[in-house]
Design a protein around this motif. Structure first.
Motif, mmCIF file in Angstrom:
data_model
loop_
_atom_site.group_PDB
_atom_site.id
_atom_site.type_symbol
_atom_site.label_atom_id
_atom_site.label_comp_id
_atom_site.label_asym_id
_atom_site.label_seq_id
_atom_site.Cartn_x
_atom_site.Cartn_y
_atom_site.Cartn_z
ATOM 1 N N GLY A 1 0.747 -1.329 -0.087
ATOM 2 C CA GLY A 1 -0.200 -0.090 0.134
ATOM 3 C C GLY A 1 0.760 1.345 0.047
ATOM 4 N N ALA A 2 2.096 1.002 0.083
ATOM 5 C CA ALA A 2 2.739 2.401 0.023
ATOM 6 C C ALA A 2 3.092 3.074 -1.295
ATOM 7 C CB ALA A 2 4.392 2.046 0.497
ATOM 8 N N TRP A 3 3.087 4.190 -1.235
ATOM 9 C CA TRP A 3 3.420 5.029 -2.689
ATOM 10 C C TRP A 3 4.536 5.290 -2.752
ATOM 11 C CZ3 TRP A 3 -1.075 8.748 -4.645
ATOM 12 C CH2 TRP A 3 -2.366 7.907 -4.178
ATOM 13 N N ARG A 4 5.421 5.172 -3.782
ATOM 14 C CA ARG A 4 6.612 5.522 -4.209
ATOM 15 C C ARG A 4 6.569 6.324 -5.595
ATOM 16 N NH1 ARG A 4 7.673 4.098 0.705
ATOM 17 N NH2 ARG A 4 8.326 2.204 1.006
ATOM 18 N N LEU A 5 7.534 7.344 -5.433
ATOM 19 C CA LEU A 5 7.898 8.118 -6.609
ATOM 20 C C LEU A 5 8.875 7.317 -7.295
ATOM 21 C CD1 LEU A 5 7.000 10.731 -7.901
ATOM 22 C CD2 LEU A 5 8.659 11.944 -6.637
ATOM 23 N N SER A 6 8.636 7.187 -9.014
ATOM 24 C CA SER A 6 9.674 6.714 -9.869
ATOM 25 C C SER A 6 10.049 7.824 -10.894
ATOM 26 C CB SER A 6 9.119 5.499 -10.483
ATOM 27 O OG SER A 6 7.961 5.870 -11.175
ATOM 28 N N GLY A 7 10.519 7.546 -11.805
ATOM 29 C CA GLY A 7 10.915 8.297 -12.939
ATOM 30 C C GLY A 7 12.267 9.447 -12.463
ATOM 31 N N TYR A 8 13.125 8.788 -11.811
ATOM 32 C CA TYR A 8 14.247 9.604 -11.257
ATOM 33 C C TYR A 8 15.129 10.168 -12.508
ATOM 34 C CZ TYR A 8 12.574 9.180 -6.456
ATOM 35 O OH TYR A 8 12.039 9.516 -5.249
ATOM 36 N N HIS A 9 15.113 9.444 -13.722
ATOM 37 C CA HIS A 9 15.868 9.840 -14.735
ATOM 38 C C HIS A 9 15.372 11.169 -15.314
ATOM 39 C CE1 HIS A 9 12.422 7.240 -16.105
ATOM 40 N NE2 HIS A 9 12.412 8.326 -17.410
ATOM 41 N N PHE A 10 14.106 11.668 -14.656
ATOM 42 C CA PHE A 10 13.645 13.177 -15.101
ATOM 43 C C PHE A 10 14.027 13.999 -14.001
ATOM 44 C CE2 PHE A 10 10.798 10.817 -17.367
ATOM 45 C CZ PHE A 10 10.776 11.105 -18.867
ATOM 46 N N VAL A 11 14.833 13.741 -12.944
ATOM 47 C CA VAL A 11 15.336 14.629 -11.920
ATOM 48 C C VAL A 11 16.883 15.231 -12.340
ATOM 49 C CG1 VAL A 11 16.364 14.486 -9.296
ATOM 50 C CG2 VAL A 11 14.550 13.019 -9.971
#
Length: 67
Positions: A44-54
């Protein structure tokens, strides 16, 4: 997957805390915050992905990505 209102609120807060950490402590900007960059784990934990856009902010106060 059906999420109740409390799970959604908790998830949004979790993503906001992640972005706050990136901005305030790492001086970085996530330039692709969208529903497709949020992953809901089995627990149920939400994680942020897409760190190649950081990217690193040019100044500590530069928190807007302009393309």
């Amino acid at each position: 997957m059906n999420l109740c209102e409390m799970q959604i609120k908790y998830g949004v807060v979790s993503i906001a805390e992640t972005l706050s950490y990136l901005h305030l402590y790492e001086g970085m900007i996530h330039c692709d915050v969208s529903p497709r960059s949020v992953v809901v784990c089995a627990n149920g934990a939400w994680r942020l992905s897409g760190y190649h856009f950081v990217m690193r902010a040019e100044t500590p106060y530069c928190l807007v990505c302009i393309f």
